[in-house]
Scaffold this motif. Structure first.
Motif, PDB file in Angstrom:
ATOM      1  N   ASN A 219       0.835  -1.201   0.000  1.00  0.00           N
ATOM      2  CA  ASN A 219       0.000   0.000   0.000  1.00  0.00           C
ATOM      3  C   ASN A 219       0.872   1.254   0.000  1.00  0.00           C
ATOM      4  O   ASN A 219       2.090   1.194   0.206  1.00  0.00           O
ATOM      5  N   THR A 220       0.247   2.393  -0.258  1.00  0.00           N
ATOM      6  CA  THR A 220       1.001   3.627  -0.498  1.00  0.00           C
ATOM      7  C   THR A 220       1.786   4.150   0.705  1.00  0.00           C
ATOM      8  O   THR A 220       2.747   4.896   0.497  1.00  0.00           O
ATOM      9  N   PRO A 221       1.454   3.818   1.965  1.00  0.00           N
ATOM     10  CA  PRO A 221       2.337   4.238   3.059  1.00  0.00           C
ATOM     11  C   PRO A 221       3.765   3.700   2.942  1.00  0.00           C
ATOM     12  O   PRO A 221       4.632   4.095   3.736  1.00  0.00           O
TER      13      PRO A 221
ATOM     14  N   ASN B  67      -5.643  -3.874   3.368  1.00  0.00           N
ATOM     15  CA  ASN B  67      -4.494  -2.959   3.331  1.00  0.00           C
ATOM     16  C   ASN B  67      -4.345  -2.197   2.017  1.00  0.00           C
ATOM     17  O   ASN B  67      -3.909  -1.056   2.022  1.00  0.00           O
TER      18      ASN B  67
ATOM     19  N   SER C 126      -7.608   0.314   1.841  1.00  0.00           N
ATOM     20  CA  SER C 126      -8.067   0.942   3.076  1.00  0.00           C
ATOM     21  C   SER C 126      -7.356   2.234   3.476  1.00  0.00           C
ATOM     22  O   SER C 126      -7.948   3.019   4.226  1.00  0.00           O
ATOM     23  N   PRO C 127      -6.114   2.526   3.028  1.00  0.00           N
ATOM     24  CA  PRO C 127      -5.581   3.854   3.360  1.00  0.00           C
ATOM     25  C   PRO C 127      -6.515   4.989   2.942  1.00  0.00           C
ATOM     26  O   PRO C 127      -6.588   6.014   3.633  1.00  0.00           O
TER      27      PRO C 127
ATOM     28  N   VAL D 174      -8.947   5.591   5.670  1.00  0.00           N
ATOM     29  CA  VAL D 174      -8.312   6.255   6.810  1.00  0.00           C
ATOM     30  C   VAL D 174      -8.137   7.742   6.537  1.00  0.00           C
ATOM     31  O   VAL D 174      -8.370   8.588   7.405  1.00  0.00           O
ATOM     32  N   TYR D 175      -7.740   8.078   5.304  1.00  0.00           N
ATOM     33  CA  TYR D 175      -7.595   9.494   4.949  1.00  0.00           C
ATOM     34  C   TYR D 175      -8.940  10.208   5.047  1.00  0.00           C
ATOM     35  O   TYR D 175      -9.011  11.372   5.488  1.00  0.00           O
TER      36      TYR D 175
END
Length: 269
Positions: A118-120, A170, A173-174, A177-178
């Motif tokens: 994921n992007t994190p 994952n 889902s970011p 969360v944003y």
């Protein structure tokens, strides 16, 4: 000969490429992207020259990382299939495309790792779901894969049948969360908190709460209960969240994400 080659260095591929550079060194990474603008950006930022094309990447690496959108994936496989060798390790980041589907487009003896990061990963806090058959790889190869997936965060290995669910947990889902951080910040801006400070309050709180889950090993429900003093502000807020369907909204979002992943899987068989 580089160790890692990347086909596709966009929003997801670029963080992984940067992590590979940090972990293995500049001389061990090569790449190509269809976007001239992105190719120039990556070369300017990293100092790594772009390969001539996808085939050049394949010919100059052992671990081939395919960060290609599902709708273009088959075209890329057809382009490179005559250049992929048995000693290659393919790492596919494409949602909804199975290991068997990739093997059918290439050759059955090719070793494939299916991954959903994921992007994190951009800030070395990524979470990756990984599926592969350990028996297909040597000890050195497994160690290299371990180092790669840890170079930008954490990872867990799953049976491939669960990868569509992993996407929900994952991969997508970011974004949820944003949205939560934005909504929480908006809500306190309405009470007079400056927006920049509202984002810091909300984002750091989400980060801290997530760290509590990971580091304490406590059930999220217990951690929630620990914040909810009897007759206090938090339990009043939790009651409102339940009344307005927070859990149901998250589960419905997961259902929609999962259904789309299954659709992509069936479409790309």
């Amino acid at each position: 000969m580089a160790l890692f080659g990347f086909i596709g260095v966009g929003n997801m591929g670029y963080p992984l490429l940067r992590a590979a550079i940090r972990c293995f060194g500049e001389e061990q990474v090569t790449f190509f992207d269809v976007s001239l603008q992105q190719r120039n950006k990556v070369t300017e930022d990293t100092g790594i020259p772009c390969a001539k094309d996808n085939i050049a990447v394949v010919n100059n690496c052992k671990y081939l990382v395919l960060v290609v959108k599902p709708q273009y994936f088959t075209d890329v496989l057809k382009q490179i299939k005559d250049y992929v060798k048995e000693d290659h390790v393919i790492i596919s980041i494409a949602a909804g495309i199975t290991i068997d589907t990739i093997k059918s487009e290439l050759y059955g003896s090719i070793r494939i790792v299916r991954a959903m990061p994921n992007t994190p990963a951009m800030v070395l806090q990524g979470m990756t779901g990984v599926s592969y058959s350990k028996n297909d790889f040597s000890g050195d190869e497994l160690e290299t894969l371990d180092r790669f997936f840890l170079s930008y965060g954490k990872y867990e290995v799953f049976d491939e049948r669960l990868m569509n669910a992993v996407i929900c947990a994952n991969g997508s889902s970011p974004a949820y969360v944003y949205m939560f951080i934005e909504a929480l910040a908006d809500s306190v801006v309405s009470y007079g908190i400056p927006r920049d400070k509202a984002y810091i309050l909300a984002a750091q709180t989400v980060l801290g709460a997530a760290t509590m889950v990971l580091e304490t090993g406590e059930h999220p429900g217990k951690l929630k209960d620990n914040v909810c003093s009897p007759g206090g502000t938090t339990i009043a807020a939790v009651k409102a969240l339940e009344e307005h369907g927070l859990r149901n909204a998250v589960m419905k979002a997961t259902d929609a994400c999962y259904e789309k992943a299954v659709f992509l899987t069936n479409t790309n068989k």
